[in-house]
Design a protein around this motif. Structure first.
Motif, short mmCIF file in Angstrom:
data_model
loop_
_atom_site.label_atom_id
_atom_site.label_comp_id
_atom_site.label_asym_id
_atom_site.label_seq_id
_atom_site.Cartn_x
_atom_site.Cartn_y
_atom_site.Cartn_z
N ALA A 133 -0.65 4.20 6.36
CA ALA A 133 0.06 4.64 5.17
C ALA A 133 0.32 6.14 5.20
O ALA A 133 1.40 6.62 4.83
CB ALA A 133 -0.75 4.26 3.92
N ALA A 134 -0.68 6.91 5.65
CA ALA A 134 -0.50 8.36 5.72
C ALA A 134 0.53 8.74 6.78
O ALA A 134 1.34 9.66 6.59
CB ALA A 134 -1.83 9.04 6.00
N MET A 157 0.90 4.47 -2.67
CA MET A 157 0.89 5.88 -2.29
C MET A 157 2.09 6.60 -2.90
O MET A 157 1.97 7.76 -3.33
CB MET A 157 0.89 6.02 -0.76
CG MET A 157 0.72 7.44 -0.26
SD MET A 157 0.41 7.48 1.54
CE MET A 157 -1.29 6.91 1.59
N THR A 189 -4.25 7.15 9.12
CA THR A 189 -4.03 5.81 8.59
C THR A 189 -2.54 5.48 8.64
O THR A 189 -1.69 6.37 8.66
CB THR A 189 -4.50 5.70 7.12
OG1 THR A 189 -3.64 6.48 6.28
CG2 THR A 189 -5.93 6.22 6.97
N VAL A 198 0.83 -1.21 0.00
CA VAL A 198 0.00 0.00 0.00
C VAL A 198 0.86 1.25 0.00
O VAL A 198 0.49 2.28 -0.60
CB VAL A 198 -0.97 0.00 1.21
CG1 VAL A 198 -0.21 0.06 2.53
CG2 VAL A 198 -1.96 1.15 1.09
N HIS A 199 2.03 1.19 0.64
CA HIS A 199 2.93 2.35 0.64
C HIS A 199 3.50 2.60 -0.76
O HIS A 199 3.73 3.75 -1.14
CB HIS A 199 4.06 2.13 1.66
CG HIS A 199 3.56 1.82 3.03
ND1 HIS A 199 2.88 2.74 3.79
CD2 HIS A 199 3.62 0.68 3.76
CE1 HIS A 199 2.55 2.19 4.95
NE2 HIS A 199 2.99 0.94 4.95
N GLY A 255 -1.96 11.51 2.73
CA GLY A 255 -0.70 10.79 2.57
C GLY A 255 -0.08 11.03 1.21
O GLY A 255 1.14 11.21 1.08
N ASP A 256 -0.92 11.03 0.17
CA ASP A 256 -0.42 11.37 -1.17
C ASP A 256 0.22 12.75 -1.17
O ASP A 256 1.24 12.98 -1.84
CB ASP A 256 -1.57 11.35 -2.19
CG ASP A 256 -2.23 9.99 -2.33
OD1 ASP A 256 -1.55 8.97 -2.11
OD2 ASP A 256 -3.43 9.95 -2.65
N ASN A 297 -5.67 8.87 3.44
CA ASN A 297 -4.67 8.51 2.43
C ASN A 297 -4.50 9.58 1.36
O ASN A 297 -3.45 9.67 0.73
CB ASN A 297 -5.01 7.16 1.80
CG ASN A 297 -4.67 6.00 2.71
OD1 ASN A 297 -4.02 6.17 3.74
ND2 ASN A 297 -5.12 4.81 2.35
N ASN A 298 -5.53 10.39 1.12
CA ASN A 298 -5.35 11.51 0.19
C ASN A 298 -4.32 12.48 0.75
O ASN A 298 -3.49 13.01 0.02
CB ASN A 298 -6.69 12.20 -0.06
CG ASN A 298 -6.66 13.15 -1.24
OD1 ASN A 298 -6.90 14.34 -1.08
ND2 ASN A 298 -6.40 12.65 -2.44
#
Length: 463
Positions: free
Chosen positions: A90-91, A31, A88, A27-28, A62-63, A59-60
């Motif tokens: 990932a973020a 991203m 999250t 998932v990373h 995180g982007d 996650n947005n």
């Protein structure tokens, strides 16, 4: 079918991303691909000028952290603002890897580009008061706004606005287009639209963005009948049918006949006018396609003419007044009919066929399924659907098309494409492309007659 890109609803997009993860993509990594792909576009636009990145908690956001890290490594001045910390995994990891300062408020920050990474496709309700105030403040203090995936306050699946939406300089769709990128009212706020690849597997079926469907020159051995003969049925207002017939003469068919209720005062020399009673005129077996509706009228005589056209059992475009007269029993079992409603006509058709209220996309899809018709629902966002499940959104043309008579021109082009032998969906997509090309080439402040004059060059440009 026309060449196309997939358009994914939120649930479909999540499933496509999950498939990548299940196949071994971290998932990373997803991203990273999204953030760096978007950053490359922002970097080109910024050209060394200051960039502010507004990150949300998911996650947005995180982007956004990935994007900020990439821009900073390129030497661009970057400021990151986050009203809330990442929520999250990932973020959080993206924020840690960014490693730079993060401001909890905008203060007196200003710059050239604001990159908005608040919620993307994940938003399903209006922004809260504090977040909306922060966004408004940031938008006011930057020259241009770039949205990552979708602007804030947009419903991804319907294109509805959940709250105030800033008009973007650019919207960067991550992985795939979403319906809101192309459906009104959200589409009018997107600015330049670009898609960022993240490695999704090829997607077949489902909703598409219809991009192109090349036209062909006539075959070397072609003659006027092999290219197809179109019949345009007139009614109470002869000018509209005449305009449609003029358009049909430039849409690829080899022969166009006008079957008027009353003959127009002035008719082009190349247009054949058949004044026989309509049932006799329709007996000509050479007709490859018919068009009924422009200028037809809505009284008993118009209803009788519509019934006779449908009884002729030819591929037919049903437009304008004929859409007000059409009843479900008149089209039962027909797969060779195309209807071309604008928003008001679409509402009437949906009421008659029992289609419930909903987004334009949902109504058009349901209408085609229930009726068996091919539906070209025109407007600033144009949706094309067929009973076999095909559905596409056509890229927008130009708002200069919002003038009387342009729908008659489109209907004439569509009938002409049907007469050449194109299947209803393909004929509708091709006609729409010619129509849009002619409109763009015509510049500004023209009328429908001017649009017709631009058709030959538009056709040639699409060969």
């Amino acid at each position: 079918m026309p060449m196309s890109d997939p358009i994914l609803a939120v649930a479909q997009m999540r499933a496509a991303e999950q498939q990548l993860i299940d196949d071994g993509t971290d998932v990373h990594e997803l991203m990273r691909r999204a953030g760096q792909g978007a950053a490359a576009w922002v970097w080109r636009m910024a050209a060394g000028r200051p960039v502010t990145v507004l990150c949300g908690p998911g996650n947005n956001g995180g982007d956004g952290y990935v994007l900020a890290k990439w821009l900073r490594a390129k030497g661009s001045p970057v400021c990151v603002i986050a009203l809330q910390p990442p929520r999250t995994d990932a973020a959080r990891r993206a924020a840690e890897l960014y490693g730079g300062p993060v401001q909890p408020s905008a203060g007196d920050i200003s710059g050239d580009i604001l990159v908005e990474c608040l919620f993307g496709t994940g938003q399903n309700r209006p922004l809260d008061v504090a977040t909306q105030a922060l966004l408004d403040h940031c938008v006011a203090r930057h020259r241009r706004v770039v949205a990552i995936d979708l602007p804030a306050n947009v419903d991804a699946d319907s294109g509805a606005l959940l709250g105030p939406v800033a008009t973007q300089a650019m919207t960067l769709a991550l992985g795939a287009w979403k319906p809101a990128h192309w459906l009104m009212p959200a589409a009018m706020h997107m600015g330049l639209r670009q898609r960022v690849e993240i490695g999704l597997a090829p997607i077949t079926g489902g909703l598409r963005l219809a991009l192109s469907d090349p036209l062909n020159a006539p075959a070397p051995d072609a003659h006027k009948y092999t290219r197809g003969m179109v019949g345009v049925i007139g009614g109470d207002m002869p000018g509209a049918a005449l305009l449609a017939a003029k358009a049909a003469m430039h849409g690829g068919a080899g022969y166009v006949k006008l079957l008027p209720q009353q003959t127009p005062a002035v008719v082009p020399d190349a247009l054949v006018v058949d004044t026989k009673p309509l049932p006799h005129a329709l007996d000509d077996p050479r007709f490859a396609a018919l068009l009924v509706g422009p200028g037809l009228g809505r009284g008993d005589a118009a209803l009788e003419r519509l019934a006779k056209v449908l009884a002729a059992a030819r591929p037919t475009v049903i437009d304008a007044d004929a859409l007000h007269l059409l009843e479900p029993g008149m089209v039962k079992g027909r797969s060779d009919l195309v209807v071309t409603p604008h928003e008001g006509e679409l509402a009437r058709l949906c009421a008659r066929f029992g289609i419930p209220a909903g987004s334009k996309l949902a109504r058009v899809q349901a209408l085609s399924q229930v009726s068996g018709l091919t539906v070209l629902a025109k407007g600033p966002d144009t949706v094309l659907a067929a009973a076999d499940g095909y559905c596409a959104i056509l890229p927008p043309a130009t708002p200069w098309l919002s003038t009387a008579g342009t729908g008659d021109v489109l209907a004439g082009l569509l009938a002409s494409r049907l007469a050449t032998g194109a299947a209803p969906v393909r004929a509708a997509a091709q006609a729409s492309r010619i129509h849009a090309q002619a409109a763009r080439a015509s510049g500004a402040a023209w009328n429908a007659d001017g649009l017709v004059k631009a058709l030959p060059a538009a056709y040639a440009a699409l060969l």
